[in-house]
Design a protein around this motif. Structure first.
Motif, mmCIF file in Angstrom:
data_model
loop_
_atom_site.group_PDB
_atom_site.id
_atom_site.type_symbol
_atom_site.label_atom_id
_atom_site.label_comp_id
_atom_site.label_asym_id
_atom_site.label_seq_id
_atom_site.Cartn_x
_atom_site.Cartn_y
_atom_site.Cartn_z
ATOM 1 N N VAL A 97 5.194 -2.112 1.452
ATOM 2 C CA VAL A 97 4.654 -0.865 0.944
ATOM 3 C C VAL A 97 3.136 -0.893 1.024
ATOM 4 O O VAL A 97 2.518 -1.922 0.776
ATOM 5 C CB VAL A 97 5.092 -0.676 -0.524
ATOM 6 C CG1 VAL A 97 4.490 0.567 -1.105
ATOM 7 C CG2 VAL A 97 6.598 -0.615 -0.615
ATOM 8 N N ALA A 98 2.561 0.230 1.406
ATOM 9 C CA ALA A 98 1.102 0.332 1.390
ATOM 10 C C ALA A 98 0.686 1.346 0.329
ATOM 11 O O ALA A 98 1.306 2.399 0.202
ATOM 12 C CB ALA A 98 0.601 0.772 2.753
ATOM 13 N N TYR A 99 -0.332 0.994 -0.429
ATOM 14 C CA TYR A 99 -0.881 1.910 -1.430
ATOM 15 C C TYR A 99 -2.327 2.239 -1.077
ATOM 16 O O TYR A 99 -3.104 1.331 -0.822
ATOM 17 C CB TYR A 99 -0.890 1.271 -2.810
ATOM 18 C CG TYR A 99 0.469 1.041 -3.407
ATOM 19 C CD1 TYR A 99 1.083 2.029 -4.155
ATOM 20 C CD2 TYR A 99 1.123 -0.165 -3.240
ATOM 21 C CE1 TYR A 99 2.327 1.820 -4.718
ATOM 22 C CE2 TYR A 99 2.370 -0.382 -3.792
ATOM 23 C CZ TYR A 99 2.970 0.622 -4.528
ATOM 24 O OH TYR A 99 4.196 0.413 -5.079
ATOM 25 N N VAL A 100 -2.636 3.503 -1.086
ATOM 26 C CA VAL A 100 -4.043 3.892 -1.051
ATOM 27 C C VAL A 100 -4.423 4.083 -2.514
ATOM 28 O O VAL A 100 -3.859 4.942 -3.189
ATOM 29 C CB VAL A 100 -4.244 5.217 -0.286
ATOM 30 C CG1 VAL A 100 -5.707 5.616 -0.304
ATOM 31 C CG2 VAL A 100 -3.750 5.092 1.136
ATOM 32 N N VAL A 101 -5.303 3.228 -3.019
ATOM 33 C CA VAL A 101 -5.613 3.277 -4.444
ATOM 34 C C VAL A 101 -7.027 3.801 -4.636
ATOM 35 O O VAL A 101 -7.988 3.224 -4.125
ATOM 36 C CB VAL A 101 -5.494 1.887 -5.094
ATOM 37 C CG1 VAL A 101 -5.757 1.974 -6.582
ATOM 38 C CG2 VAL A 101 -4.134 1.294 -4.821
ATOM 39 N N ASP A 105 6.883 0.185 5.364
ATOM 40 C CA ASP A 105 8.077 1.025 5.295
ATOM 41 C C ASP A 105 7.821 2.278 4.470
ATOM 42 O O ASP A 105 8.498 3.286 4.617
ATOM 43 C CB ASP A 105 9.233 0.234 4.687
ATOM 44 C CG ASP A 105 9.542 -0.986 5.540
ATOM 45 O OD1 ASP A 105 9.730 -0.812 6.751
ATOM 46 O OD2 ASP A 105 9.558 -2.101 5.005
ATOM 47 N N GLU A 106 6.860 2.148 3.566
ATOM 48 C CA GLU A 106 6.538 3.304 2.732
ATOM 49 C C GLU A 106 5.035 3.324 2.495
ATOM 50 O O GLU A 106 4.403 2.272 2.423
ATOM 51 C CB GLU A 106 7.251 3.201 1.378
ATOM 52 C CG GLU A 106 8.712 3.569 1.444
ATOM 53 C CD GLU A 106 9.429 3.280 0.126
ATOM 54 O OE1 GLU A 106 8.963 2.404 -0.627
ATOM 55 O OE2 GLU A 106 10.433 3.927 -0.130
ATOM 56 N N ILE A 107 4.497 4.526 2.355
ATOM 57 C CA ILE A 107 3.074 4.653 2.046
ATOM 58 C C ILE A 107 2.910 5.566 0.837
ATOM 59 O O ILE A 107 3.508 6.638 0.762
ATOM 60 C CB ILE A 107 2.281 5.205 3.256
ATOM 61 C CG1 ILE A 107 2.360 4.225 4.428
ATOM 62 C CG2 ILE A 107 0.826 5.444 2.884
ATOM 63 C CD1 ILE A 107 1.674 4.686 5.687
ATOM 64 N N TYR A 108 2.121 5.087 -0.114
ATOM 65 C CA TYR A 108 1.863 5.866 -1.319
ATOM 66 C C TYR A 108 0.366 6.054 -1.504
ATOM 67 O O TYR A 108 -0.428 5.264 -1.004
ATOM 68 C CB TYR A 108 2.380 5.133 -2.554
ATOM 69 C CG TYR A 108 3.873 4.999 -2.627
ATOM 70 C CD1 TYR A 108 4.644 5.955 -3.271
ATOM 71 C CD2 TYR A 108 4.510 3.904 -2.063
ATOM 72 C CE1 TYR A 108 6.010 5.835 -3.343
ATOM 73 C CE2 TYR A 108 5.882 3.774 -2.123
ATOM 74 C CZ TYR A 108 6.635 4.748 -2.766
ATOM 75 O OH TYR A 108 7.985 4.626 -2.830
ATOM 76 N N VAL A 109 0.018 7.085 -2.255
ATOM 77 C CA VAL A 109 -1.373 7.205 -2.675
ATOM 78 C C VAL A 109 -1.391 7.228 -4.202
ATOM 79 O O VAL A 109 -0.579 7.909 -4.829
ATOM 80 C CB VAL A 109 -2.075 8.449 -2.060
ATOM 81 C CG1 VAL A 109 -1.378 9.735 -2.420
ATOM 82 C CG2 VAL A 109 -3.532 8.498 -2.474
#
Lengths: 134, 281
Positions: B78-82, B163-167
Protein backbone atom coordinates in the motif's frame (compact mmCIF):
# COMPACT_ATOMS: atom_id res chain seq x y z
CA UNK A 1 -29.17 27.75 -31.66
CA UNK A 2 -29.86 25.42 -28.78
CA UNK A 3 -27.72 25.78 -25.72
CA UNK A 4 -26.44 23.27 -23.20
CA UNK A 5 -25.24 23.67 -19.61
CA UNK A 6 -21.46 24.00 -19.53
CA UNK A 7 -19.20 24.02 -16.52
CA UNK A 8 -15.53 24.87 -16.70
CA UNK A 9 -13.65 24.23 -13.46
CA UNK A 10 -9.93 24.29 -12.77
CA UNK A 11 -7.98 23.85 -9.53
CA UNK A 12 -7.94 27.65 -9.33
CA UNK A 13 -11.69 27.95 -9.33
CA UNK A 14 -14.82 28.00 -11.39
CA UNK A 15 -14.13 29.67 -14.77
CA UNK A 16 -17.56 29.36 -16.31
CA UNK A 17 -20.95 28.01 -15.30
CA UNK A 18 -23.85 28.67 -17.61
CA UNK A 19 -25.41 27.98 -20.98
CA UNK A 20 -23.16 27.70 -24.03
CA UNK A 21 -24.05 26.93 -27.63
CA UNK A 22 -20.85 25.33 -28.80
CA UNK A 23 -17.50 24.31 -27.46
CA UNK A 24 -14.43 23.20 -29.39
CA UNK A 25 -11.43 21.86 -27.50
CA UNK A 26 -8.18 20.22 -28.45
CA UNK A 27 -8.11 16.62 -27.23
CA UNK A 28 -5.13 14.29 -27.37
CA UNK A 29 -6.32 13.07 -30.77
CA UNK A 30 -7.41 16.36 -32.32
CA UNK A 31 -10.14 18.95 -32.05
CA UNK A 32 -13.48 17.91 -30.62
CA UNK A 33 -16.56 20.06 -31.04
CA UNK A 34 -19.66 19.66 -28.91
CA UNK A 35 -23.12 21.05 -29.63
CA UNK A 36 -26.32 20.62 -27.65
CA UNK A 37 -27.65 17.06 -27.53
CA UNK A 38 -24.27 15.40 -27.81
CA UNK A 39 -23.97 11.71 -27.00
CA UNK A 40 -22.43 10.85 -23.61
CA UNK A 41 -18.72 11.01 -24.11
CA UNK A 42 -15.41 11.57 -22.42
CA UNK A 43 -12.03 12.55 -23.81
CA UNK A 44 -8.68 13.58 -22.35
CA UNK A 45 -7.47 17.03 -23.34
CA UNK A 46 -4.21 17.91 -25.00
CA UNK A 47 -2.69 21.36 -25.21
CA UNK A 48 -4.43 23.90 -27.34
CA UNK A 49 -6.97 26.56 -27.90
CA UNK A 50 -10.56 26.24 -26.72
CA UNK A 51 -13.39 28.10 -28.41
CA UNK A 52 -16.65 28.58 -26.57
CA UNK A 53 -19.71 30.17 -28.16
CA UNK A 54 -21.85 31.97 -25.61
CA UNK A 55 -24.87 34.00 -26.78
CA UNK A 56 -23.55 33.95 -30.33
CA UNK A 57 -20.23 35.41 -29.19
CA UNK A 58 -17.04 33.44 -29.72
CA UNK A 59 -14.71 33.41 -26.75
CA UNK A 60 -11.21 31.99 -26.88
CA UNK A 61 -9.09 30.45 -24.17
CA UNK A 62 -5.86 28.56 -23.69
CA UNK A 63 -6.77 25.15 -22.33
CA UNK A 64 -4.14 22.66 -21.23
CA UNK A 65 -4.47 19.15 -19.82
CA UNK A 66 -7.39 17.54 -18.06
CA UNK A 67 -10.53 16.13 -19.62
CA UNK A 68 -13.92 16.93 -21.05
CA UNK A 69 -17.06 14.94 -20.41
CA UNK A 70 -20.60 15.14 -21.63
CA UNK A 71 -23.11 13.26 -19.51
CA UNK A 72 -26.87 13.45 -20.08
CA UNK A 73 -26.65 16.69 -22.01
CA UNK A 74 -24.49 18.67 -19.61
CA UNK A 75 -20.86 19.24 -20.46
CA UNK A 76 -18.06 19.51 -17.93
CA UNK A 77 -14.61 20.73 -18.85
CA UNK A 78 -11.95 19.88 -16.27
CA UNK A 79 -8.67 21.35 -17.51
CA UNK A 80 -5.47 21.67 -15.49
CA UNK A 81 -5.13 25.25 -16.65
CA UNK A 82 -7.67 27.37 -18.45
CA UNK A 83 -7.16 31.02 -19.24
CA UNK A 84 -9.56 33.25 -21.17
CA UNK A 85 -7.79 35.19 -23.91
CA UNK A 86 -8.10 38.52 -22.10
CA UNK A 87 -6.63 37.10 -18.86
CA UNK A 88 -3.46 35.66 -20.37
CA UNK A 89 -0.23 37.10 -19.04
CA UNK A 90 1.64 37.63 -22.33
CA UNK A 91 4.80 38.87 -20.61
CA UNK A 92 5.00 35.69 -18.58
CA UNK A 93 4.47 33.57 -21.67
CA UNK A 94 7.23 35.52 -23.43
CA UNK A 95 9.63 35.00 -20.55
CA UNK A 96 8.77 31.32 -20.39
CA UNK A 97 9.33 30.99 -24.15
CA UNK A 98 12.77 32.59 -23.88
CA UNK A 99 13.77 30.32 -21.00
CA UNK A 100 12.55 27.22 -22.78
CA UNK A 101 14.44 28.17 -25.95
CA UNK A 102 17.60 28.72 -23.95
CA UNK A 103 17.33 25.23 -22.41
CA UNK A 104 16.72 23.62 -25.80
CA UNK A 105 19.66 25.48 -27.37
CA UNK A 106 21.97 24.53 -24.50
CA UNK A 107 24.01 21.47 -25.48
CA UNK A 108 24.44 20.41 -21.86
CA UNK A 109 20.73 19.94 -21.17
CA UNK A 110 19.60 16.42 -20.38
CA UNK A 111 16.84 14.78 -22.40
CA UNK A 112 14.28 15.22 -19.59
CA UNK A 113 15.15 18.91 -19.33
CA UNK A 114 14.68 19.28 -23.06
CA UNK A 115 11.38 17.44 -22.99
CA UNK A 116 10.09 19.68 -20.23
CA UNK A 117 11.35 22.78 -22.00
CA UNK A 118 9.60 21.70 -25.20
CA UNK A 119 6.33 21.31 -23.34
CA UNK A 120 6.86 24.72 -21.76
CA UNK A 121 7.60 26.26 -25.13
CA UNK A 122 4.45 24.76 -26.58
CA UNK A 123 2.34 26.10 -23.74
CA UNK A 124 3.87 29.55 -24.12
CA UNK A 125 3.18 29.57 -27.87
CA UNK A 126 -0.43 28.49 -27.35
CA UNK A 127 -0.95 31.23 -24.79
CA UNK A 128 0.50 33.87 -27.09
CA UNK A 129 -1.57 32.69 -30.04
CA UNK A 130 -4.76 32.73 -28.02
CA UNK A 131 -3.96 36.13 -26.52
CA UNK A 132 -3.72 37.52 -30.08
CA UNK A 133 -7.25 36.29 -30.89
CA UNK A 134 -9.19 38.46 -28.47
CA UNK B 1 12.95 35.93 52.63
CA UNK B 2 9.77 37.61 51.44
CA UNK B 3 11.88 39.74 49.12
CA UNK B 4 13.26 36.69 47.31
CA UNK B 5 9.85 35.23 46.65
CA UNK B 6 8.46 38.49 45.24
CA UNK B 7 11.45 38.67 42.93
CA UNK B 8 10.93 35.09 41.72
CA UNK B 9 7.26 35.76 41.08
CA UNK B 10 8.11 38.92 39.20
CA UNK B 11 10.50 36.99 36.94
CA UNK B 12 7.87 34.40 36.20
CA UNK B 13 5.33 37.07 35.33
CA UNK B 14 7.81 38.66 32.98
CA UNK B 15 8.63 35.41 31.20
CA UNK B 16 4.94 34.56 30.99
CA UNK B 17 4.29 37.91 29.39
CA UNK B 18 6.87 37.34 26.67
CA UNK B 19 5.41 33.88 26.02
CA UNK B 20 2.01 35.47 25.68
CA UNK B 21 3.36 37.97 23.18
CA UNK B 22 4.79 35.17 21.05
CA UNK B 23 1.62 33.09 21.08
CA UNK B 24 -0.44 36.18 20.32
CA UNK B 25 1.77 37.02 17.34
CA UNK B 26 1.62 33.44 16.08
CA UNK B 27 -2.14 33.47 16.36
CA UNK B 28 -2.37 36.60 14.26
CA UNK B 29 0.00 35.23 11.62
CA UNK B 30 -2.02 32.01 11.47
CA UNK B 31 -5.26 33.98 11.21
CA UNK B 32 -4.05 35.96 8.22
CA UNK B 33 -2.64 32.85 6.52
CA UNK B 34 -5.89 31.06 7.26
CA UNK B 35 -7.87 33.71 5.44
CA UNK B 36 -5.79 33.17 2.31
CA UNK B 37 -5.87 29.37 2.56
CA UNK B 38 -9.61 29.43 3.14
CA UNK B 39 -10.20 31.47 0.00
CA UNK B 40 -8.10 28.98 -1.96
CA UNK B 41 -10.04 26.01 -0.59
CA UNK B 42 -13.37 27.61 -1.45
CA UNK B 43 -12.32 28.47 -4.99
CA UNK B 44 -10.84 25.05 -5.72
CA UNK B 45 -13.48 22.87 -4.06
CA UNK B 46 -15.88 22.74 -7.04
CA UNK B 47 -13.07 21.33 -9.19
CA UNK B 48 -12.41 18.40 -6.85
CA UNK B 49 -16.04 17.68 -6.26
CA UNK B 50 -16.79 17.62 -9.97
CA UNK B 51 -13.59 15.73 -10.77
CA UNK B 52 -14.41 13.11 -8.14
CA UNK B 53 -18.03 12.69 -9.17
CA UNK B 54 -17.24 12.62 -12.90
CA UNK B 55 -14.63 9.90 -12.49
CA UNK B 56 -16.92 7.88 -10.26
CA UNK B 57 -19.82 8.30 -12.69
CA UNK B 58 -17.64 6.88 -15.42
CA UNK B 59 -16.47 4.02 -13.25
CA UNK B 60 -20.05 3.26 -12.19
CA UNK B 61 -21.32 3.39 -15.77
CA UNK B 62 -18.51 1.31 -17.18
CA UNK B 63 -19.40 -2.15 -18.47
CA UNK B 64 -17.30 -1.99 -21.56
CA UNK B 65 -13.77 -2.74 -20.54
CA UNK B 66 -11.45 -3.56 -17.71
CA UNK B 67 -8.42 -1.56 -16.74
CA UNK B 68 -5.66 -2.19 -14.20
CA UNK B 69 -6.93 0.96 -12.49
CA UNK B 70 -10.26 -0.75 -11.85
CA UNK B 71 -9.32 -4.24 -10.71
CA UNK B 72 -8.87 -5.00 -7.05
CA UNK B 73 -5.72 -6.91 -6.26
CA UNK B 74 -5.28 -9.10 -3.23
CA UNK B 75 -1.83 -7.79 -2.29
CA UNK B 76 -0.89 -5.88 0.80
CA UNK B 77 1.48 -3.37 -0.73
CA UNK B 78 0.00 0.00 0.00
CA UNK B 79 1.18 3.51 -0.73
CA UNK B 80 0.06 6.50 1.32
CA UNK B 81 0.41 10.10 0.33
CA UNK B 82 0.54 11.72 3.75
CA UNK B 83 0.01 15.44 4.01
CA UNK B 84 1.09 17.09 7.26
CA UNK B 85 2.59 20.43 8.19
CA UNK B 86 6.09 21.87 8.24
CA UNK B 87 5.96 23.18 11.76
CA UNK B 88 4.55 22.14 15.10
CA UNK B 89 2.57 24.24 17.57
CA UNK B 90 -0.64 23.50 15.72
CA UNK B 91 -2.51 21.54 18.37
CA UNK B 92 -3.16 17.97 17.29
CA UNK B 93 -2.91 18.69 13.57
CA UNK B 94 0.26 16.74 12.82
CA UNK B 95 -0.08 13.97 15.39
CA UNK B 96 -3.71 13.21 14.50
CA UNK B 97 -3.02 12.55 10.84
CA UNK B 98 0.18 10.59 11.51
CA UNK B 99 -1.54 8.44 14.14
CA UNK B 100 -4.38 7.72 11.73
CA UNK B 101 -1.94 6.56 9.07
CA UNK B 102 -0.04 4.35 11.52
CA UNK B 103 -3.28 2.72 12.67
CA UNK B 104 -4.42 2.14 9.08
CA UNK B 105 -1.08 0.79 7.90
CA UNK B 106 -0.77 -1.67 10.80
CA UNK B 107 -0.71 -4.99 8.97
CA UNK B 108 0.14 -3.83 5.50
CA UNK B 109 3.39 -3.33 3.68
CA UNK B 110 3.22 0.42 3.66
CA UNK B 111 5.28 2.86 1.66
CA UNK B 112 4.69 6.54 2.20
CA UNK B 113 5.04 9.70 0.18
CA UNK B 114 5.23 12.32 2.90
CA UNK B 115 4.42 15.96 2.25
CA UNK B 116 5.57 18.40 4.91
CA UNK B 117 8.57 18.36 7.21
CA UNK B 118 6.74 16.84 10.16
CA UNK B 119 5.60 13.86 8.10
CA UNK B 120 9.10 13.31 6.65
CA UNK B 121 10.69 13.40 10.13
CA UNK B 122 8.06 11.10 11.59
CA UNK B 123 8.39 8.37 8.96
CA UNK B 124 12.17 8.69 9.10
CA UNK B 125 12.13 7.95 12.80
CA UNK B 126 9.68 5.07 12.35
CA UNK B 127 11.88 3.65 9.57
CA UNK B 128 8.98 3.33 7.14
CA UNK B 129 10.13 3.29 3.50
CA UNK B 130 9.59 6.56 1.69
CA UNK B 131 9.21 7.10 -2.03
CA UNK B 132 10.83 10.49 -1.83
CA UNK B 133 11.50 13.13 0.78
CA UNK B 134 11.48 15.90 -1.83
CA UNK B 135 8.24 17.40 -0.63
CA UNK B 136 9.50 18.32 2.83
CA UNK B 137 8.21 21.85 2.46
CA UNK B 138 4.42 21.59 2.26
CA UNK B 139 3.87 25.29 1.75
CA UNK B 140 5.83 25.42 -1.50
CA UNK B 141 4.31 22.32 -3.17
CA UNK B 142 2.57 23.47 -6.36
CA UNK B 143 -0.11 22.06 -8.65
CA UNK B 144 2.67 20.93 -10.97
CA UNK B 145 4.33 18.98 -8.14
CA UNK B 146 1.05 17.22 -7.44
CA UNK B 147 0.75 16.11 -11.06
CA UNK B 148 4.36 14.89 -11.08
CA UNK B 149 3.64 12.97 -7.89
CA UNK B 150 0.49 11.47 -9.43
CA UNK B 151 2.28 10.38 -12.62
CA UNK B 152 4.98 8.73 -10.58
CA UNK B 153 2.43 6.91 -8.40
CA UNK B 154 0.42 5.72 -11.41
CA UNK B 155 3.53 4.38 -13.11
CA UNK B 156 4.48 2.42 -10.01
CA UNK B 157 0.92 1.22 -9.54
CA UNK B 158 0.81 -0.11 -13.09
CA UNK B 159 4.22 -1.74 -12.60
CA UNK B 160 2.73 -3.62 -9.66
CA UNK B 161 4.79 -1.95 -6.96
CA UNK B 162 1.62 -1.05 -5.10
CA UNK B 163 -1.78 -2.69 -4.88
CA UNK B 164 -3.58 0.24 -3.36
CA UNK B 165 -2.96 3.96 -3.11
CA UNK B 166 -4.41 6.21 -0.45
CA UNK B 167 -4.14 9.86 0.41
CA UNK B 168 -4.18 10.93 4.07
CA UNK B 169 -5.08 14.53 4.70
CA UNK B 170 -6.95 16.78 7.09
CA UNK B 171 -10.34 17.94 5.94
CA UNK B 172 -11.07 21.59 6.61
CA UNK B 173 -14.64 21.40 7.89
CA UNK B 174 -14.70 24.83 9.45
CA UNK B 175 -12.40 27.20 11.28
CA UNK B 176 -13.12 25.32 14.51
CA UNK B 177 -13.24 21.77 13.25
CA UNK B 178 -10.79 19.75 11.16
CA UNK B 179 -10.96 16.01 10.66
CA UNK B 180 -8.12 13.76 9.55
CA UNK B 181 -9.21 11.44 6.73
CA UNK B 182 -7.87 8.65 4.54
CA UNK B 183 -9.20 8.58 1.00
CA UNK B 184 -8.72 5.68 -1.39
CA UNK B 185 -7.35 6.76 -4.76
CA UNK B 186 -6.63 3.49 -6.53
CA UNK B 187 -8.00 1.07 -7.54
CA UNK B 188 -11.19 2.89 -8.45
CA UNK B 189 -14.02 0.82 -7.08
CA UNK B 190 -17.59 0.79 -8.17
CA UNK B 191 -20.26 1.92 -5.74
CA UNK B 192 -22.56 -0.83 -4.49
CA UNK B 193 -25.72 0.19 -6.31
CA UNK B 194 -23.82 0.51 -9.56
CA UNK B 195 -22.32 -2.95 -9.17
CA UNK B 196 -25.82 -4.45 -9.01
CA UNK B 197 -27.24 -2.84 -12.12
CA UNK B 198 -26.39 -4.41 -15.44
CA UNK B 199 -27.59 -1.72 -17.81
CA UNK B 200 -25.18 -1.09 -20.64
CA UNK B 201 -23.74 2.39 -20.75
CA UNK B 202 -23.77 4.35 -23.98
CA UNK B 203 -20.64 6.28 -23.18
CA UNK B 204 -18.44 7.24 -26.09
CA UNK B 205 -14.75 7.11 -25.29
CA UNK B 206 -12.53 9.17 -27.53
CA UNK B 207 -10.27 7.61 -28.93
CA UNK B 208 -10.84 4.39 -26.90
CA UNK B 209 -11.58 3.49 -23.28
CA UNK B 210 -8.10 2.27 -22.41
CA UNK B 211 -6.38 5.39 -23.65
CA UNK B 212 -8.92 7.65 -22.00
CA UNK B 213 -8.30 5.95 -18.69
CA UNK B 214 -4.56 6.02 -19.12
CA UNK B 215 -4.67 9.79 -19.62
CA UNK B 216 -7.42 10.68 -17.19
CA UNK B 217 -6.48 8.67 -14.10
CA UNK B 218 -3.14 10.42 -13.45
CA UNK B 219 -4.95 13.75 -13.87
CA UNK B 220 -7.55 12.59 -11.42
CA UNK B 221 -4.91 11.55 -8.89
CA UNK B 222 -3.03 14.81 -9.27
CA UNK B 223 -6.20 16.84 -8.90
CA UNK B 224 -7.34 15.01 -5.80
CA UNK B 225 -3.89 15.22 -4.17
CA UNK B 226 -3.81 18.95 -4.84
CA UNK B 227 -7.27 19.30 -3.37
CA UNK B 228 -6.22 17.37 -0.28
CA UNK B 229 -3.19 19.63 0.01
CA UNK B 230 -5.34 22.78 -0.10
CA UNK B 231 -7.66 21.37 2.54
CA UNK B 232 -4.73 20.37 4.76
CA UNK B 233 -3.06 23.75 4.50
CA UNK B 234 -6.21 25.55 5.57
CA UNK B 235 -6.76 23.00 8.34
CA UNK B 236 -3.22 23.51 9.61
CA UNK B 237 -3.62 27.26 9.91
CA UNK B 238 -7.01 26.85 11.56
CA UNK B 239 -5.59 24.34 14.05
CA UNK B 240 -2.65 26.60 14.81
CA UNK B 241 -4.87 29.60 15.30
CA UNK B 242 -7.08 27.74 17.79
CA UNK B 243 -4.08 26.29 19.64
CA UNK B 244 -2.37 29.66 19.90
CA UNK B 245 -5.58 31.34 20.97
CA UNK B 246 -5.98 28.99 23.90
CA UNK B 247 -2.26 29.29 24.74
CA UNK B 248 -2.65 33.07 24.92
CA UNK B 249 -5.67 32.68 27.16
CA UNK B 250 -3.81 30.31 29.45
CA UNK B 251 -0.92 32.75 29.69
CA UNK B 252 -3.32 35.53 30.62
CA UNK B 253 -4.86 33.40 33.34
CA UNK B 254 -1.47 32.54 34.77
CA UNK B 255 -0.38 36.14 34.73
CA UNK B 256 -3.50 37.16 36.64
CA UNK B 257 -2.92 34.39 39.14
CA UNK B 258 0.75 35.28 39.61
CA UNK B 259 -0.03 39.00 39.96
CA UNK B 260 -2.37 38.18 42.80
CA UNK B 261 0.33 36.08 44.50
CA UNK B 262 2.87 38.81 43.91
CA UNK B 263 0.68 41.47 45.54
CA UNK B 264 -0.03 39.22 48.53
CA UNK B 265 3.68 38.57 49.01
CA UNK B 266 4.44 42.28 48.73
CA UNK B 267 1.79 43.13 51.31
CA UNK B 268 3.04 40.41 53.64
CA UNK B 269 6.54 41.83 53.40
CA UNK B 270 5.33 45.34 54.27
CA UNK B 271 3.27 44.07 57.21
CA UNK B 272 6.26 42.17 58.49
CA UNK B 273 8.47 45.23 58.25
CA UNK B 274 5.95 47.33 60.18
CA UNK B 275 5.66 44.66 62.86
CA UNK B 276 9.44 44.56 63.19
CA UNK B 277 9.61 48.36 63.56
CA UNK B 278 6.79 48.40 66.14
CA UNK B 279 8.35 45.59 68.15
CA UNK B 280 11.79 47.17 67.94
CA UNK B 281 10.80 50.65 69.14
Amino acid sequence: MNGFPLKIVTPDGLQFDGIAEEIVVRTTTGDLGILAGHINCIAPLGMGQATVVIDGQKKYAACIGGMISSVNGSVTLLPTTFEWADKIDVERADASQMRAKAVIADKNSTSTEIRMAEARLKRALIRKNVANLK
Amino acid sequence: MAGVSTKAIKNRIRSMESTKQITKAMEMVAASKLRRAQAQVLSSRPYFEILYSTIHDIVDANRDFSSPYLSERKGKKVAYVVIAGDRGLAGGYNSNILKLVMADAKDKEATVLPVGKKAVDFFNSKKIPMLTANYAHAESVSVGDCFTMANNLCKRYLAGEFDEIYVAYTNFVSVLSQTPLILKLLPLSRSEEAAKSTVNSDMLYEPNPEEVFEAVVPEYLGGIVYGALCESRAAEQAARRTAMDSATQNAEEMIADLSLKFNRARQAAITQEITEIVVGS
